[in-house]
Design a protein around this motif. Sequence first.
Motif, PDB file in Angstrom:
ATOM      1  N   LEU A   1      30.590  16.810  24.017  1.00 28.24           N
ATOM      2  CA  LEU A   1      30.078  17.177  22.693  1.00 28.24           C
ATOM      3  C   LEU A   1      28.571  17.340  22.729  1.00 28.24           C
ATOM      4  N   LYS A   2      27.867  16.459  23.491  1.00 29.56           N
ATOM      5  CA  LYS A   2      26.418  16.601  23.611  1.00 29.56           C
ATOM      6  C   LYS A   2      26.082  17.945  24.260  1.00 29.56           C
ATOM      7  N   GLY A   3      26.858  18.305  25.295  1.00 31.03           N
ATOM      8  CA  GLY A   3      26.645  19.607  25.936  1.00 31.03           C
ATOM      9  C   GLY A   3      26.909  20.747  24.951  1.00 31.03           C
ATOM     10  N   ASP A   4      28.001  20.572  24.179  1.00 32.27           N
ATOM     11  CA  ASP A   4      28.324  21.601  23.179  1.00 32.27           C
ATOM     12  C   ASP A   4      27.232  21.688  22.123  1.00 32.27           C
ATOM     13  N   VAL A   5      26.690  20.521  21.725  1.00 34.25           N
ATOM     14  CA  VAL A   5      25.607  20.498  20.736  1.00 34.25           C
ATOM     15  C   VAL A   5      24.390  21.208  21.300  1.00 34.25           C
ATOM     16  N   GLN A   6      24.081  20.938  22.567  1.00 32.06           N
ATOM     17  CA  GLN A   6      22.938  21.608  23.193  1.00 32.06           C
ATOM     18  C   GLN A   6      23.171  23.123  23.243  1.00 32.06           C
TER      19      GLN A   6
ATOM     20  N   GLY B   1      44.647  -7.985  28.630  1.00 33.65           N
ATOM     21  CA  GLY B   1      44.013  -7.366  29.793  1.00 33.65           C
ATOM     22  C   GLY B   1      44.426  -5.898  29.900  1.00 33.65           C
ATOM     23  N   GLU B   2      45.699  -5.688  29.723  1.00 32.04           N
ATOM     24  CA  GLU B   2      46.193  -4.298  29.791  1.00 32.04           C
ATOM     25  C   GLU B   2      45.613  -3.483  28.650  1.00 32.04           C
ATOM     26  N   ASP B   3      45.585  -4.119  27.471  1.00 30.47           N
ATOM     27  CA  ASP B   3      45.023  -3.424  26.312  1.00 30.47           C
ATOM     28  C   ASP B   3      43.538  -3.150  26.551  1.00 30.47           C
ATOM     29  N   MET B   4      42.876  -4.101  27.219  1.00 35.45           N
ATOM     30  CA  MET B   4      41.478  -3.912  27.507  1.00 35.45           C
ATOM     31  C   MET B   4      41.284  -2.768  28.496  1.00 35.45           C
ATOM     32  N   GLN B   5      42.178  -2.702  29.454  1.00 29.65           N
ATOM     33  CA  GLN B   5      42.113  -1.609  30.418  1.00 29.65           C
ATOM     34  C   GLN B   5      42.307  -0.279  29.690  1.00 29.65           C
ATOM     35  N   THR B   6      43.243  -0.250  28.760  1.00 30.18           N
ATOM     36  CA  THR B   6      43.511   0.953  27.985  1.00 30.18           C
ATOM     37  C   THR B   6      42.293   1.302  27.144  1.00 30.18           C
ATOM     38  N   VAL B   7      41.677   0.250  26.529  1.00 29.80           N
ATOM     39  CA  VAL B   7      40.508   0.475  25.696  1.00 29.80           C
ATOM     40  C   VAL B   7      39.362   0.969  26.570  1.00 29.80           C
ATOM     41  N   LYS B   8      39.205   0.348  27.771  1.00 32.31           N
ATOM     42  CA  LYS B   8      38.158   0.784  28.679  1.00 32.31           C
ATOM     43  C   LYS B   8      38.387   2.253  29.062  1.00 32.31           C
ATOM     44  N   SER B   9      39.646   2.585  29.374  1.00 30.19           N
ATOM     45  CA  SER B   9      39.972   3.972  29.728  1.00 30.19           C
ATOM     46  C   SER B   9      39.672   4.893  28.554  1.00 30.19           C
ATOM     47  N   ASP B  10      40.047   4.439  27.352  1.00 31.59           N
ATOM     48  CA  ASP B  10      39.783   5.245  26.149  1.00 31.59           C
ATOM     49  C   ASP B  10      38.274   5.395  25.943  1.00 31.59           C
ATOM     50  N   ILE B  11      37.519   4.312  26.212  1.00 38.20           N
ATOM     51  CA  ILE B  11      36.062   4.357  26.060  1.00 38.20           C
ATOM     52  C   ILE B  11      35.487   5.352  27.060  1.00 38.20           C
ATOM     53  N   ARG B  12      36.004   5.314  28.318  1.00 34.82           N
ATOM     54  CA  ARG B  12      35.537   6.265  29.319  1.00 34.82           C
ATOM     55  C   ARG B  12      35.843   7.696  28.859  1.00 34.82           C
ATOM     56  N   ASP B  13      37.080   7.894  28.341  1.00 36.43           N
ATOM     57  CA  ASP B  13      37.452   9.228  27.841  1.00 36.43           C
ATOM     58  C   ASP B  13      36.538   9.636  26.692  1.00 36.43           C
ATOM     59  N   LEU B  14      36.255   8.685  25.809  1.00 37.93           N
ATOM     60  CA  LEU B  14      35.389   8.966  24.665  1.00 37.93           C
ATOM     61  C   LEU B  14      33.977   9.273  25.134  1.00 37.93           C
ATOM     62  N   LYS B  15      33.505   8.504  26.171  1.00 41.83           N
ATOM     63  CA  LYS B  15      32.183   8.783  26.712  1.00 41.83           C
ATOM     64  C   LYS B  15      32.146  10.202  27.289  1.00 41.83           C
ATOM     65  N   GLY B  16      33.207  10.597  27.977  1.00 42.54           N
ATOM     66  CA  GLY B  16      33.288  11.969  28.513  1.00 42.54           C
ATOM     67  C   GLY B  16      33.283  13.003  27.388  1.00 42.54           C
ATOM     68  N   ASP B  17      34.072  12.663  26.349  1.00 43.88           N
ATOM     69  CA  ASP B  17      34.121  13.566  25.192  1.00 43.88           C
ATOM     70  C   ASP B  17      32.748  13.657  24.531  1.00 43.88           C
ATOM     71  N   VAL B  18      32.038  12.482  24.445  1.00 41.60           N
ATOM     72  CA  VAL B  18      30.707  12.463  23.848  1.00 41.60           C
ATOM     73  C   VAL B  18      29.767  13.314  24.696  1.00 41.60           C
ATOM     74  N   GLN B  19      29.874  13.176  26.029  1.00 43.03           N
ATOM     75  CA  GLN B  19      29.033  13.991  26.908  1.00 43.03           C
ATOM     76  C   GLN B  19      29.345  15.482  26.713  1.00 43.03           C
TER      77      GLN B  19
END
Length: 167
Positions: free
Chosen positions: A39-44, A19-37
Amino acid sequence: MSTNDPILLQILQAVQTLGEDMQTVKSDIRDLKGDVQTLKGDVQTLKGDVQTLKGDVQTLKGDVQTLQGDVQTLKGDVQTLQGDVNNLKVGQAELFQLSSAIRNAQEFTNAKLEGLTLDVRRVEGNLVRVEKKLEEETLDMRGEIRFLNHRIADVELAVDKLKEKRL
C-alpha cells in the motif's frame, strides 16, 4: 504436579492453542506488513501519478489559455472578414450598377449601329445603282467616242483629199 492433571492438560492445550494462534497472528501481521508495504508503494505511485496529473492539468491550463487567445484572434479575423464581405457587397452593388449602365449603353450603341448598318446598306444600294448608271453612260460615251473617232477619221480623210486637190 504431574502431566496427568486435567487442569494442567487444559492449560497446556490452551497454551498450545495460544501458541498456534500467536503463530497465526504473527503470520497475519507479516502478511499485513507486506500489504502495508504494498500500500505504501501504491501510495507513492499514486502520489507520482497525482504529481503527473497536476503537471498535465497545468499544461492543459496553458493550452486552454493558448486556445482562448487563438479564439480571440479568430474572432478578430472573423470581424475583419465580415468587414471585407461588407466591402465586397458594396463593390458588387457598384459593379452591378456599372454593368447595368454598360448594358444600357451597349443597347443604345447597338441601336445606333443598326441604324448605321441600314444607312450603309442604303448607300451601298445607291452606289450599285450609280455604278450601273455610270457603266451604262460609259458604254454610251464609248459608243459616241467611237462614232466621233470615225467622224474625225472621215473628216481627216476629207481634209487630206482637199489638201491633195489644192496642191
